[in-house]
Design a protein around this motif. Structure first.
Motif, PDB file in Angstrom:
ATOM      1  N   ASP A   1      15.811   1.579  -5.403  1.00  0.00           N
ATOM      2  CA  ASP A   1      15.363   2.909  -5.007  1.00  0.00           C
ATOM      3  C   ASP A   1      13.856   2.914  -5.247  1.00  0.00           C
ATOM      4  O   ASP A   1      13.412   2.565  -6.338  1.00  0.00           O
ATOM      5  CB  ASP A   1      16.084   3.929  -5.919  1.00  0.00           C
ATOM      6  CG  ASP A   1      15.640   5.362  -5.687  1.00  0.00           C
ATOM      7  OD1 ASP A   1      14.468   5.580  -5.326  1.00  0.00           O
ATOM      8  OD2 ASP A   1      16.464   6.261  -5.902  1.00  0.00           O
ATOM      9  N   PRO A   2      13.065   3.295  -4.238  1.00  0.00           N
ATOM     10  CA  PRO A   2      11.610   3.188  -4.393  1.00  0.00           C
ATOM     11  C   PRO A   2      11.092   3.874  -5.650  1.00  0.00           C
ATOM     12  O   PRO A   2      10.138   3.416  -6.255  1.00  0.00           O
ATOM     13  CB  PRO A   2      11.063   3.875  -3.143  1.00  0.00           C
ATOM     14  CG  PRO A   2      12.176   4.004  -2.193  1.00  0.00           C
ATOM     15  CD  PRO A   2      13.459   3.843  -2.932  1.00  0.00           C
ATOM     16  N   GLY A   3      11.736   4.954  -6.044  1.00  0.00           N
ATOM     17  CA  GLY A   3      11.201   5.738  -7.149  1.00  0.00           C
ATOM     18  C   GLY A   3      11.804   5.425  -8.497  1.00  0.00           C
ATOM     19  O   GLY A   3      11.545   6.129  -9.459  1.00  0.00           O
ATOM     20  N   VAL A   4      12.636   4.392  -8.580  1.00  0.00           N
ATOM     21  CA  VAL A   4      13.166   3.999  -9.884  1.00  0.00           C
ATOM     22  C   VAL A   4      12.412   2.751 -10.326  1.00  0.00           C
ATOM     23  O   VAL A   4      12.419   1.738  -9.640  1.00  0.00           O
ATOM     24  CB  VAL A   4      14.682   3.741  -9.831  1.00  0.00           C
ATOM     25  CG1 VAL A   4      15.183   3.223 -11.177  1.00  0.00           C
ATOM     26  CG2 VAL A   4      15.421   5.012  -9.456  1.00  0.00           C
TER      27      VAL A   4
ATOM     28  N   LEU B   1       4.099   6.067  -5.759  1.00  0.00           N
ATOM     29  CA  LEU B   1       5.383   5.979  -5.060  1.00  0.00           C
ATOM     30  C   LEU B   1       5.189   5.674  -3.575  1.00  0.00           C
ATOM     31  O   LEU B   1       5.956   4.922  -2.973  1.00  0.00           O
ATOM     32  CB  LEU B   1       6.164   7.279  -5.258  1.00  0.00           C
ATOM     33  CG  LEU B   1       7.518   7.398  -4.564  1.00  0.00           C
ATOM     34  CD1 LEU B   1       8.452   6.259  -4.974  1.00  0.00           C
ATOM     35  CD2 LEU B   1       8.174   8.737  -4.908  1.00  0.00           C
TER      36      LEU B   1
ATOM     37  N   ARG C   1      15.648  11.333  -9.055  1.00  0.00           N
ATOM     38  CA  ARG C   1      15.390  10.921  -7.690  1.00  0.00           C
ATOM     39  C   ARG C   1      16.051  11.815  -6.646  1.00  0.00           C
ATOM     40  O   ARG C   1      15.937  11.549  -5.455  1.00  0.00           O
ATOM     41  CB  ARG C   1      15.809   9.465  -7.495  1.00  0.00           C
ATOM     42  CG  ARG C   1      14.873   8.488  -8.167  1.00  0.00           C
ATOM     43  CD  ARG C   1      13.537   8.428  -7.464  1.00  0.00           C
ATOM     44  NE  ARG C   1      13.694   7.946  -6.101  1.00  0.00           N
ATOM     45  CZ  ARG C   1      12.879   8.246  -5.104  1.00  0.00           C
ATOM     46  NH1 ARG C   1      11.847   9.017  -5.309  1.00  0.00           N
ATOM     47  NH2 ARG C   1      13.101   7.770  -3.892  1.00  0.00           N
TER      48      ARG C   1
ATOM     49  N   LYS D   1      12.923  -3.664  -4.551  1.00  0.00           N
ATOM     50  CA  LYS D   1      13.433  -2.976  -5.723  1.00  0.00           C
ATOM     51  C   LYS D   1      14.618  -3.669  -6.377  1.00  0.00           C
ATOM     52  O   LYS D   1      15.130  -3.234  -7.392  1.00  0.00           O
ATOM     53  CB  LYS D   1      13.794  -1.543  -5.334  1.00  0.00           C
ATOM     54  CG  LYS D   1      12.564  -0.651  -5.265  1.00  0.00           C
ATOM     55  CD  LYS D   1      12.047  -0.424  -6.670  1.00  0.00           C
ATOM     56  CE  LYS D   1      10.800   0.425  -6.705  1.00  0.00           C
ATOM     57  NZ  LYS D   1      10.552   0.878  -8.078  1.00  0.00           N
TER      58      LYS D   1
ATOM     59  N   PRO E   1      12.791  13.475  -3.651  1.00  0.00           N
ATOM     60  CA  PRO E   1      12.312  12.197  -3.105  1.00  0.00           C
ATOM     61  C   PRO E   1      10.878  11.857  -3.495  1.00  0.00           C
ATOM     62  O   PRO E   1      10.455  10.721  -3.332  1.00  0.00           O
ATOM     63  CB  PRO E   1      12.434  12.391  -1.587  1.00  0.00           C
ATOM     64  CG  PRO E   1      12.602  13.849  -1.369  1.00  0.00           C
ATOM     65  CD  PRO E   1      13.152  14.444  -2.610  1.00  0.00           C
ATOM     66  N   ASP E   2      10.131  12.822  -4.030  1.00  0.00           N
ATOM     67  CA  ASP E   2       8.759  12.537  -4.417  1.00  0.00           C
ATOM     68  C   ASP E   2       8.629  12.201  -5.903  1.00  0.00           C
ATOM     69  O   ASP E   2       7.529  11.975  -6.394  1.00  0.00           O
ATOM     70  CB  ASP E   2       7.864  13.748  -4.117  1.00  0.00           C
ATOM     71  CG  ASP E   2       7.817  14.020  -2.626  1.00  0.00           C
ATOM     72  OD1 ASP E   2       7.894  13.042  -1.867  1.00  0.00           O
ATOM     73  OD2 ASP E   2       7.734  15.204  -2.245  1.00  0.00           O
ATOM     74  N   ALA E   3       9.737  12.219  -6.610  1.00  0.00           N
ATOM     75  CA  ALA E   3       9.662  12.007  -8.054  1.00  0.00           C
ATOM     76  C   ALA E   3       9.919  10.537  -8.389  1.00  0.00           C
ATOM     77  O   ALA E   3      10.600   9.828  -7.663  1.00  0.00           O
ATOM     78  CB  ALA E   3      10.694  12.883  -8.762  1.00  0.00           C
ATOM     79  N   THR E   4       9.332  10.121  -9.500  1.00  0.00           N
ATOM     80  CA  THR E   4       9.599   8.763  -9.973  1.00  0.00           C
ATOM     81  C   THR E   4      10.253   8.816 -11.345  1.00  0.00           C
ATOM     82  O   THR E   4       9.950   9.683 -12.164  1.00  0.00           O
ATOM     83  CB  THR E   4       8.304   7.939 -10.094  1.00  0.00           C
ATOM     84  OG1 THR E   4       7.377   8.654 -10.916  1.00  0.00           O
ATOM     85  CG2 THR E   4       7.676   7.671  -8.753  1.00  0.00           C
TER      86      THR E   4
ATOM     87  N   ILE F   1       7.857  -1.313   1.199  1.00  0.00           N
ATOM     88  CA  ILE F   1       9.225  -1.390   1.706  1.00  0.00           C
ATOM     89  C   ILE F   1       9.207  -1.299   3.233  1.00  0.00           C
ATOM     90  O   ILE F   1       9.857  -2.091   3.921  1.00  0.00           O
ATOM     91  CB  ILE F   1      10.092  -0.283   1.064  1.00  0.00           C
ATOM     92  CG1 ILE F   1      10.308  -0.626  -0.417  1.00  0.00           C
ATOM     93  CG2 ILE F   1      11.423  -0.133   1.795  1.00  0.00           C
ATOM     94  CD1 ILE F   1      10.971   0.450  -1.236  1.00  0.00           C
TER      95      ILE F   1
ATOM     96  N   VAL G   1       4.758   2.072  -2.924  1.00  0.00           N
ATOM     97  CA  VAL G   1       6.055   1.378  -2.970  1.00  0.00           C
ATOM     98  C   VAL G   1       6.763   1.543  -1.626  1.00  0.00           C
ATOM     99  O   VAL G   1       7.263   0.576  -1.041  1.00  0.00           O
ATOM    100  CB  VAL G   1       6.949   1.942  -4.098  1.00  0.00           C
ATOM    101  CG1 VAL G   1       8.303   1.240  -4.108  1.00  0.00           C
ATOM    102  CG2 VAL G   1       6.277   1.811  -5.445  1.00  0.00           C
ATOM    103  N   LYS G   2       6.748   2.771  -1.149  1.00  0.00           N
ATOM    104  CA  LYS G   2       7.432   3.029   0.129  1.00  0.00           C
ATOM    105  C   LYS G   2       6.764   2.245   1.261  1.00  0.00           C
ATOM    106  O   LYS G   2       7.442   1.757   2.171  1.00  0.00           O
ATOM    107  CB  LYS G   2       7.412   4.528   0.431  1.00  0.00           C
ATOM    108  CG  LYS G   2       8.358   5.305  -0.489  1.00  0.00           C
ATOM    109  CD  LYS G   2       8.280   6.801  -0.207  1.00  0.00           C
ATOM    110  CE  LYS G   2       9.224   7.578  -1.121  1.00  0.00           C
ATOM    111  NZ  LYS G   2       8.961   9.026  -1.067  1.00  0.00           N
TER     112      LYS G   2
END
Lengths: 713, 419, 374
Positions: free
Chosen positions: A359-362, C10, A329, C25, A332-335, C17, C13-14
């Motif tokens: 965290d949005p990506g976790v 993703l 993470r 989350k 910021p674009d990775a999951t 939020i 998801v954002k």
């Protein structure tokens, strides 16, 4: 010391009502020739104690037989420094657990045994030898270094042996670590390991001598006097060591065995350790094409919790994957997708779980990962069943991380290379999947090799913070062992004991039983089989004393003749319907259980007389032969549970006693006696409610066999 | 004693005489330190003395305690103060002044534990040791293997003339009704906080029915029910009607991992419920057990214990937290509601009895010691000279507590050295 | 069953939020929420699975999902959630995104959902009604014609025809068209793979009867009072709708021009409804504030809607009072603002929380029709 015996009989707690105290006194005086015999209503009270103390002061007595209550109580009151004190539990064994008409005979038997024991025993003197207190730490990872620093900062010399050419161990391979927090976690959730600081601290510590690229080739001797050969870069050196901390660490499970999870089939399936290496280089990239990974799937329990691979849980992989999700993470674009069976973040680590997942990506989900396959577009599919996302799903990922588990260094390498007759490594490892763990819940550092304490991931799967705590504990145990050996005192569990086995070697037949049976490998032997006792390794269970057919092993206050003589003084009623049965009870568990039965006024069969043993492992078969040949109708051994989850504080004592009983048949056959007259039962300390019935059942069995034909001879 | 020992000996004061405190005391004394143990109960052993068995070996807790008690008894460097509480700690590493209040026991060292006072005592008290499931006389021995083996009079339940009968019954002048609280102060080099934990108050778990729905008990009550020294002599039966338990549910995370209650994971509850499953299954081969969980946490080798229990066809595991417990209509049975997440359906199941796997609340959550730092959750924090260990520091099991206590001794001893 | 490929979004998801689901989350999938929820079906209950889909950015599983509308945001789940994940709030955010997804044109939905565009959205009616005023030459207070007795007559300030009715007629028509397209899309999206053998008339009737009775709200625990407040708002709107229709009938059927006397039954209904709306919306706001800790504080989307209703009801009542009191200097501006708010409500209805009444009704009918609910 010339012994001056005194028998002090308490008449309180109903003893006086149930027992003819005068008669008891007369037996002591006349039959046992005890010069001083006194009684008091409350011997444990101030007045009673004064009575004894005055006799000691006047020089009348120095060997005191207290015929009163159990040795488990009033221990402060009946403590007379410089004197040999023998406690006879008349209250419990003759009064509270017996019907009034049985009390007198029982009291007489127990007092007689107490007097004999006092006559045969001596005040212990410690075994003194030249010792060193240097601590050897094997393993220069975070555990080993922490242990070394703890010992060194307490003023002890430390020798640290590390197999790599650099200290730091696994921490060197990590990109970042999980921070510590007293409660809730906040950013940053990944921090530098700072391992270099610790390495520097170790290397600059004057009390620590570091050997790198080194290995322990050989460990000879005993605690306080270990002669350790350390080889390093082609040369070897011998150092004298007091005690050893085994912190050899772990290695990841061999991922090539995880082909079903794609390892080896796709370059983009890596282990969590490999991910650390990738992260240390910068961006999280795919090994196949070097592109930055944006969809990273973590497969938890990659081998762990699976009987085909590792049947245990590695305890730290869930937290590690949460940490590594934060690596991912950083883009910021990775999951980061964590696929788990159960998330295991016990205790306050729950706070880390909470912080890391927020965290949005976790992304996390539970399910059973069945395999990893090619998605056809350069990516991979992680196939999952029974997941929270659906019964059968494929998760697309461009990088798959296997959260592989912990394999202890000791799984296939003894590391210690002990020159012990019983082998180079720690015994019992198969019970713990190769970990240098302890069988004891209450005593986590106890191994079956005295003076050797394991810490860190070689002991149990654990994280870095836990390993540091563990290292401190092991350092303390190592210091303690070195100090105790220097004073000639035993270590756990008889940490107060100053006696030691003193074999009369002239009569030794080199039968090797003691060397084979000692649970702690304390006895070596030469090529002819002659045993060499190493008191520094000894835990004083007296298993050797029980094993020896020649009865040559003795302790100052505990020997074959002592217990044998006590037995000889137990009355054997001539009536055929009044059997006499001797119960040998382990003093750590069985005896306290019996004591509790009596304390609750539970009635115990009048046929039995109890004798406490240090450990059932010290049972010598001669006692059984002698007792039965003089008319005792039966013998029962009460000891701890043995087997996989053994409870014996000396590991093997009760199991060995049972093993020896198998051999007693031969002796009984020679005497033409039934084998069933002798038995052994396993009892736990909390089974005091079952003890009366256990004993009655045994007595009834012996009654069924009939009286011992030797009765009256 | 203290004036005779050498000046180099480190002086350690241990707050708490439970498993962690005892281990600390024994390990410190066996390394040469002078140790003072402050225990608020009239007995040592703390929480573990209330447990029936330890996981995963299913061995009795008193076994390890007995060894440690023996070491305490034979070690002149250890001084015990039961029924005592630390009032304040001042000073710094190497030079602490600790004030301790010693509460009156009303029974002196003459006591021989003959039980005459209890027999004569006219008053009864609810037995906190058994979580109020039975009563004892106001003059009582906390439990039959209690150490020290000395009676105690509960003055709160023995008012007026009540104590007189005890005093008259005692032949050994052991009853001293005039005892007053005493204040003592100790100079020590370091302090180890081993104040342990309390079971989280299940009454606060409003949707889980405790206290309102019959036959909903806590896991600690289950330990007492299964123990031979418990209120039923070890028979696991329903509290409401004494019926045998044929079906039972374990509700995991009852208050743990829950920001409305205890935000952390209590570490022990998963293993405790698996262990208690063996209690039931052993006593009643017909019984059925269902464990409702969020994540089953059996770290390290405990996984193997879990695997063994999973093999039992009468034990079912449901992923999904129980969030509603009510009395089944017209009976004393208990209705439990959860979502079975792997099928994705809500389930409402009836059980004979329900065990709430309540967690550990650190002692510092309800009672703080002046001079000790705490986290917001009430866990005691370590600082140079004052070391927190065991469950007062972190939720942990017995094995970890022992290990942690030994580590705490290492640090405490170092403090003494720097003096 | 075909294996489903999961490819988390993703950005979705954002978006959740950002739309008020910031606690999303924190969920660790314990299902406390589904158990404490009294309005969910027992089979495949919500909102636990929706939380999982939302965490994984599985847009398809949420946007086409009638369950998010079966949720009435009782907030029992949020209150009992052990992690503070506030499923009620998250579903609220998902509902907002559903509206955004289906409402046409999409850009308007984005603008309504984002506070940055608030002024722009208000600018439109201000410009329109401002232009009307200028066209009529209302450059000063004195230039606005009065009634025969010198009283204030809003119809003389802003004639009902053509200004008011043509404007609002157009706006209402456009909104209806937008709703029609949105709902048609939504219905077919939900319907993918579902069996629909129920009787649609029955489904609609039952749904309407349930809405009229507000039965479902009564199942809430934490926000129990909401069954009263929402009911008040609901019937107040109904009352105002009847009042408006009545007015149209007066005007075009009987050629009776406003203002109407205070004793006129239509006037009474209008005033009572307005007062009920004021009370209802005050209770709504109050409950939200009171339960903020347990149930969550609500999103911009929620509060915008509440504020607009406040704006309408307060300016409406004030217009009437100021008119009767003859305070021209205040009456006209307030009436102007009133018109702006009404415009805002109608024009943006398919994109604002107002749309919930249409989407929720549709989802409830769908759930009945597919036997998801019965």
């Amino acid at each position: 010391m010339e012994k001056k015996l005194g028998v002090y009989i308490c008449t309180g707690c109903s003893i006086g009502d149930a027992v003819d105290v005068e008669k008891l006194g007369n037996i002591s005086k006349n039959a046992l020739r005890v010069p001083v015999v006194k009684s008091h209503f409350a011997l444990c009270g101030k007045e009673g104690i004064e009575l004894i103390k005055n006799d000691i002061k006047s020089g009348e007595v120095n060997t005191i037989i207290v015929a009163a209550c159990s040795p488990r109580v009033k221990y402060e009151e009946f403590d007379f420094p410089g004197c040999l004190v023998e406690r006879v539990p008349v209250r419990e064994l003759a009064v509270w657990s017996q019907e009034p008409e049985q009390a007198q005979l029982a009291a007489e038997d127990y007092v007689k045994m107490g007097v004999i024991k006092a006559q045969k025993g001596d005040i212990p003197e410690p075994y003194m030898m030249e010792t060193v207190k240097t601590i050897l730490v094997i393993g220069g990872g975070i555990t080993g270094m922490t242990a070394a620093l703890n010992a060194a900062n307490t003023g002890y010399q430390v020798v640290l042996v590390e197999k790599e050419d650099k200290l730091g161990g696994f921490a060197n391979k990590l990109y970042k670590k999980v921070p510590t927090a007293p409660g809730e976690y906040s950013e940053p959730l990944i921090v530098d390991t700072d391992i270099d600081k610790t390495i520097k601290e170790v290397e600059s510590n004057q009390n620590i001598k570091v050997y790198k690229s080194a290995k322990v080739e050989n460990t000879e001797g005993q605690p306080g006097q270990f002669n350790v050969t350390i080889s390093s870069n082609g040369s070897s050196e011998n150092v004298m060591i007091g005690s050893i901390i085994l912190a050899a660490g772990w290695r990841p499970y061999d991922a090539t065995k995880l082909e079903h999870l794609g390892y080896g089939k796709s370059q983009d399936v890596v282990t969590n350790i490999e991910l650390e290496e990738i992260a240390r280089k910068g961006k999280i990239t795919r090994p196949s094409d070097g592109k930055e990974a944006k969809k990273v799937a973590f497969i938890q329990c990659a081998g762990q919790r699976d009987p085909n691979h590792l049947s245990y849980c590695s305890a730290m992989c869930c937290t590690t994957s949460l940490k590594q999700a934060k690596y991912v993470r950083q883009n910021p674009d990775a999951t980061a997708m964590i696929l788990y069976k159960d998330i295991r973040t016990p205790g306050k680590l729950e706070f880390y779980y909470k912080a890391a997942q927020d965290d949005p990506g976790v992304m996390l989900t539970k399910g059973e990962v069945k395999g990893v396959s090619d998605a056809g577009n350069g990516n991979l599919y992680v196939e999952m069943e029974d997941s929270l996302l659906g019964k059968k799903v494929k998760i697309e990922a461009d990088l798959v991380v296997l959260a592989t588990g912990v394999v202890p260094a000791t799984v296939d390498d003894p590391i210690l290379n002990l020159q012990y007759r019983q082998g180079p490594g720690l015994p019992d490892l198969e019970l713990f999947d190769g970990f240098a763990d302890s069988n004891f819940i209450c005593f986590q550092y106890e191994t079956r090799r005295t003076g050797v304490y394991a810490a860190g991931a070689v002991r149990q799967p654990m994280n870095m913070a836990e390993a540091q705590e563990d290292a401190a504990g092991a350092a303390l145990k190592a210091i303690q062992a070195a100090e105790h050996v220097a004073k000639g005192v035993a270590v756990h569990p008889r940490a107060w004991d100053m006696t030691f086995p003193d074999p009369f070697m002239q009569r030794c037949t080199s039968c090797k039983r003691c060397t084979e049976e000692c649970p702690f490998g304390a006895i070596d032997e030469d090529e002819k089989g002659t045993p060499f006792y190493k008191p520094g390794r000894c835990r004083r269970c007296a298993t050797c004393m029980g094993a020896c057919p020649e009865r040559i092993v003795s302790f100052k206050d505990y020997h074959v003749d002592m217990i044998g003589s006590m037995m000889k003084n137990i009355s054997v009623p001539s009536d055929d319907d009044k059997p006499r049965i001797i119960v040998l009870a382990c003093e750590n568990d069985a005896y306290p259980a019996i004591d509790t039965t009596a304390f609750q006024h539970g009635k115990l069969d009048p046929a039995v007389r109890f004798i406490q043993l240090r450990c059932l492992g010290s049972t010598n078969l001669v006692w059984i032969a002698d007792a039965l040949s003089r008319g005792v109708d039966g013998m029962l051994l009460l000891g701890c549970k043995y087997g996989e989850n053994y409870q014996c504080h000396f590991a093997k004592g009760s199991e060995l006693a049972n093993y020896r009983l198998g051999k007693v048949q031969e002796t009984l056959g020679r005497l033409q006696l039934e084998a069933e007259r002798v038995g052994m039962l396993q009892v736990a300390i909390d089974e005091y409610d079952k003890i009366p019935q256990m004993i009655t059942d045994f007595v009834n069995r012996v009654k069924e066999i009939g009286p011992n034909p030797f009765k009256g001879f | 004693m203290s004036e005779q020992t050498s000046k180099q000996a480190s002086r350690v004061l241990v707050i708490g005489g439970g498993f962690s405190g005892l281990t600390t005391a024994v390990d410190a004394a066996e390394t040469g330190a002078e140790v003072i143990v402050i225990e608020k109960n009239p007995y040592l052993g703390g929480r573990v003395s209330q447990l029936n068995k330890y996981f995963p070996k299913l061995c009795p807790p008193i076994c390890g305690l007995e060894i440690n008690f023996r070491r305490v008894k034979t070690n002149p460097l250890i001084t015990l103060y039961p029924m005592s509480e630390v009032e304040s700690i001042s000073g710094g590493p190497g030079d602490y002044n600790v004030t301790v209040k010693v509460n009156p026991r009303y029974v002196n060292e003459n006591c021989v534990a003959c039980n005459a006072c209890a027999e004569a005592c006219p008053a009864e008290r609810p037995n906190a040791y058994n979580f109020g499931m039975d009563t004892t006389k106001a003059a009582y021995l906390p439990f039959n293997q209690a150490f020290p083996q000395r009676y105690v009079i509960d003055s709160a339940h023995c008012k007026g003339d009540c104590g007189k009968a005890c005093r008259e019954a005692c032949k050994y002048n052991a009853i001293d009704l005039g005892m007053k609280p005493e204040t003592k102060s100790f100079k020590v080099d370091s302090v180890v906080v081993a104040t342990g934990w309390n079971p989280y108050d299940a009454n606060k778990l409003d949707i889980l029915g405790f206290g309102k729905v019959k036959n909903v008990i806590t896991n600690m009550m289950m330990e007492r029910l299964a123990s031979p020294t418990g209120p039923t002599g070890g028979k696991i039966v329903r509290p409401s009607d004494g019926k045998p338990v044929n079906s039972i549910a374990f509700v995991q995370c009852a208050g743990s991992r829950d920001e409305n209650h205890l935000a952390f994971c209590s570490y022990i509850c998963c293993m405790a419920s698996l262990k208690q499953t063996t209690y039931i299954r052993e006593q009643n081969p017909e019984s059925k057990v269902r464990i409702f969980y969020i994540d089953l946490r059996t770290p390290g080798k405990y996984e193997k214990f879990y695997a063994k229990i999973k093999e039992d066809a009468n034990v079912a595991f449901t992923k999904g937290k129980v969030a509603n417990i009510v009395q089944a209509e017209g009976s004393d049975d208990v209705l439990v509601e959860a979502e079975d997440m792997l099928t994705g359906d809500k389930v409402k199941v009836k059980f004979d009895m329900v065990v709430l796997a309540t967690g550990m609340e650190p002692a510092g959550a309800s009672q703080r010691i002046s001079g000790v730092d705490y986290s917001t959750d009430g866990f005691a924090l370590s600082n140079p000279g004052v070391f927190s260990t065991g469950c007062s520091k972190n939720p942990m099991d017995v094995a970890k507590s022992g290990q942690d206590a030994t580590g705490a001794v290492m640090k405490a001893i170092q403090t003494g050295q720097r003096r | 069953m075909a294996e489903q490929v999961i490819n988390p979004d993703l950005n979705f998801v954002k978006d959740i939020i950002a739309s008020g689901g910031e606690s999303l989350k924190k969920c660790y999938q314990c299902s406390t929420c589904t158990v404490v929820c009294n309005v969910t079906p027992d089979s495949k209950p919500f909102p636990r699975k929706e939380m999982m889909y939302a965490q994984w950015g599985m847009k398809d599983k949420l946007i086409n999902n009638p369950d998010v509308w079966l949720c009435h945001q009782c907030s029992d789940c949020t209150a009992q959630c052990p992690r503070g994940a506030k499923p009620g709030e998250v579903l609220g955010a998902v509902r907002k995104m559903t509206i955004e997804e289906y409402a046409t044109p999409g850009f308007l939905a984005k603008m309504v959902g984002d506070s940055k565009y608030l002024l722009l959205l208000f600018a439109l009616p201000i410009l329109i009604f401002g232009a009307y005023a200028l066209i009529q030459g209302h450059t000063s207070l004195g230039s606005i014609p009065r009634g025969s007795n010198g009283e204030i007559v809003y119809a003389l300030f802003m004639p009902v025809f053509p200004y008011i009715d043509l404007t609002f007629g157009t706006v209402a028509f456009l909104a209806a068209v937008s709703f029609f397209f949105g709902i048609r899309k939504y219905w077919s999206a939900m319907g993918g793979g579902m069996s629909m053998d129920g009787n649609i008339v029955n489904s609609v009737t039952e749904t309407v009867s349930e809405i009229l009775s507000h039965r479902r709200f009564q199942k809430c625990n934490v926000t129990k009072e909401r069954s009263t407040s929402h009911l008040l708002v609901f019937y107040a709107f109904a009352g105002l709708a009847i009042t408006t229709t009545w007015a149209i009938v007066y005007l075009y059927g009987f050629h009776r021009e406003s203002p109407y006397p205070q004793y006129d039954p239509m006037k009474i209904l209008g005033n009572v409804s307005a007062l009920a709306l004021l009370l209802g919306i005050t209770l709504v706001a109050n409950n939200r504030l009171k339960n903020a800790e347990k149930a969550g504080k609500g999103s911009y989307f929620d509060w915008l809607f509440i504020s607009v209703i406040y704006g309408i009801v307060i300016t409406g009542l004030l217009s009437e009072i100021l008119r009767l009191a003859g305070v021209a200097v205040l009456a006209y501006p307030v009436y102007f603002v009133h018109l702006v708010f009404i415009f805002f409500l109608f024009a943006y209805a398919p994109f604002s929380k107002m749309a919930h009444m249409v989407y929720r009704t549709t989802a409830m009918v769908f759930a009945r029709h597919t036997q998801r609910e019965g």
